[in-house]
Design an enzyme around this catalytic site. Structure first.
Site, PDB file in Angstrom:
ATOM      1  N   GLU A 167       0.832  -1.204   0.000  1.00  0.00           N
ATOM      2  CA  GLU A 167       0.000   0.000   0.000  1.00  0.00           C
ATOM      3  C   GLU A 167       0.868   1.256   0.000  1.00  0.00           C
ATOM      4  O   GLU A 167       2.074   1.206   0.290  1.00  0.00           O
ATOM      5  CB  GLU A 167      -0.903   0.007   1.218  1.00  0.00           C
ATOM      6  CG  GLU A 167      -0.128   0.073   2.525  1.00  0.00           C
ATOM      7  CD  GLU A 167      -1.025   0.336   3.725  1.00  0.00           C
ATOM      8  OE1 GLU A 167      -1.483   1.493   3.854  1.00  0.00           O
ATOM      9  OE2 GLU A 167      -1.254  -0.594   4.503  1.00  0.00           O
TER      10      GLU A 167
ATOM     11  N   VAL B  61      -5.775  -0.182   2.492  1.00  0.00           N
ATOM     12  CA  VAL B  61      -5.840  -1.641   2.407  1.00  0.00           C
ATOM     13  C   VAL B  61      -6.920  -2.064   1.417  1.00  0.00           C
ATOM     14  O   VAL B  61      -6.708  -2.945   0.573  1.00  0.00           O
ATOM     15  CB  VAL B  61      -6.106  -2.255   3.797  1.00  0.00           C
ATOM     16  CG1 VAL B  61      -6.473  -3.735   3.675  1.00  0.00           C
ATOM     17  CG2 VAL B  61      -4.882  -2.096   4.692  1.00  0.00           C
TER      18      VAL B  61
ATOM     19  N   LYS C 108      -5.497  -2.687  14.598  1.00  0.00           N
ATOM     20  CA  LYS C 108      -5.018  -1.806  15.663  1.00  0.00           C
ATOM     21  C   LYS C 108      -5.915  -1.932  16.889  1.00  0.00           C
ATOM     22  O   LYS C 108      -7.137  -2.021  16.786  1.00  0.00           O
ATOM     23  CB  LYS C 108      -4.967  -0.368  15.165  1.00  0.00           C
ATOM     24  CG  LYS C 108      -3.958  -0.165  14.042  1.00  0.00           C
ATOM     25  CD  LYS C 108      -3.955   1.258  13.551  1.00  0.00           C
ATOM     26  CE  LYS C 108      -2.920   1.463  12.453  1.00  0.00           C
ATOM     27  NZ  LYS C 108      -3.261   0.744  11.208  1.00  0.00           N
TER      28      LYS C 108
END
Length: 315
Positions: free
Chosen positions: A35, A116, A169
Site C-alpha cells: 500500500e 488496504v 489496531k
C-alpha cells in the site's frame, strides 16, 4: 502500460505497471503488493520515504518483486518507481483512496495513496496474490451507535487475495472486527500462533481457530482455494510480533486509555478517530509506537515475500 487482459469479475481498472513489475508479470515471478497510505499518511517525513524504500528492499531480499500501488496524476500505478514514491512522500495534497475513490480520483487527475481496501482490489485485478500491510481497518469502538466500520472488511469479503498483517489496531473493537470477518466469509489464520495479534502488541486476547506454520503451508492454502473455487474472499494471515519486539503491554494499555478519554473530551468522531489516536500513541510513547509500527510492516513484508515465492514455485 495498461493491461487488463484475461481479467474476470467486476474489477477492470486501467492499470499502468512499473517496469520491474511488468517484467515480473511477463516472467511469472513472485510479486508482493504494497500500500501507499503508509508513505503519504502513515509515517512522518522523512521517515516515510526511507521506510517505503526499506519495505521494498525487504521484499526483494526474499526473491519477490515489490509492487507499491498508488495514483499519480490520475494514473493508477502498480509498481511505483522511486521518483513516484518520493512524490507521494513529499506532497501535501495526496488523497487517501479507498476502493470507492479510485474512479473519482482518476477522473479528476488526483495524486492518491491507496488504503488496504484499494490496494487489495487493485492487486487482485492485477493478478497479484499476496499483499503485505501493517494492520487492517475494522469495526470502531461505539460502532453500534455510529455504524463506523472500515471499508477494508467488505472489500476483503469479495477480493481473492492473501493479506499479511499484524491483526487490527487495538484502538478498534477487535472482538467485533473478528465477528464481522467471520460473517463476511474472510478466512483468518495466525502465523505460528492461535492468538490474534493486536498490532502494537503480540496478543489481542482473542483466539483463532487456525494456525499456519510456514510460507510453504500458506502457499498450499492459496492453491487449495483456487482448486476448490469456493468463495471469493481474502485470506488474512495474522503475523504477530515476537513478544520482545512488541510495545510494552502496560504502556500500551495506559496510552490507549488516556487516548480514548481525550478523544471523548474533544468530541473526535468518524475518520478523525484513527489519526488522532495514532498521533496520541506516538506522542505518549515518545516514538516507541512508531518504531514498533516500522518493525511490523518490515516483518510482514518479509513473510509476504516468502509466501509469494513459495506460491510461484508451487505453480
Amino acid at each position: 502500460m495498461a493491461d487488463n487482459a484475461g481479467r474476470t469479475g467486476p474489477l477492470h481498472y486501467d492499470i499502468q505497471y512499473g517496469a520491474e513489475v511488468a517484467d515480473a508479470r511477463r516472467d511469472g515471478r513472485a510479486i508482493v503488493a504494497l500500500e501507499s497510505t503508509i508513505i503519504a499518511h502513515g509515517l512522518p517525513r522523512p521517515d516515510n520515504l526511507r521506510v517505503a524504500r526499506e519495505i521494498e528492499s525487504t521484499v526483494r531480499a526474499t526473491g519477490a518483486v515489490p509492487a507499491t500501488i498508488g495514483m499519480i496524476g490520475g494514473r493508477l500505478v502498480v509498481g511505483l518507481d522511486d521518483t513516484e514514491l518520493r512524490h507521494l512522500a513529499d506532497s501535501d495534497s495526496v488523497a487517501k483512496l479507498s476502493a470507492r475513490d479510485l474512479a473519482l480520483a482518476a477522473a479528476t487527475g488526483a495524486d492518491g495513496a491507496t488504503t488496504v481496501a484499494a490496494t487489495s482490489a487493485v492487486a487482485a485485478a492485477a493478478g497479484i496474490d499476496v499483499f503485505a500491510t501493517g494492520g487492517l481497518g475494522g469495526v470502531h469502538r461505539e460502532a453500534a451507535q455510529t455504524f463506523d466500520e472500515s471499508a477494508d472488511l467488505v472489500t476483503l469479503a469479495r477480493t481473492p487475495i492473501t493479506v499479511v498483517c499484524a491483526g487490527v489496531k487495538s484502538i478498534l473493537d477487535v472482538a467485533a472486527t473478528l465477528e464481522r470477518l467471520e460473517t463476511l466469509g474472510v478466512a483468518v489464520a495466525g502465523f505460528r500462533s492461535h492468538q490474534f495479534p493486536g498490532f502494537f502488541i503480540t496478543d489481542s486476547g482473542y483466539a483463532l481457530d487456525w494456525s499456519l506454520d510456514s510460507a510453504q503451508q500458506i502457499a498450499e492454502v492459496i492453491h487449495a482455494r483456487r482448486r476448490h473455487g469456493v468463495g471469493d474472499g481474502a485470506l488474512v494471515v495474522a503475523n504477530p510480533l515476537p513478544p520482545e519486539e512488541q510495545l510494552d503491554p502496560a504502556l500500551h494499555d495506559a496510552t490507549l486509555a488516556t487516548g480514548l478519554a481525550r478523544m471523548a473530551e474533544a468530541g473526535i468522531t468518524g475518520k478523525a478517530v484513527t489519526p488522532f489516536l495514532l498521533a496520541h500513541f506516538h506522542s505518549a510513547t515518545r516514538g516507541a509506537s512508531l518504531a514498533v509500527n516500522v518493525r511490523i510492516i518490515l516483518r510482514n513484508a518479509e513473510l509476504a515475500g516468502r509466501i509469494a515465492v513459495a506460491a510461484a514455485q508451487a505453480g
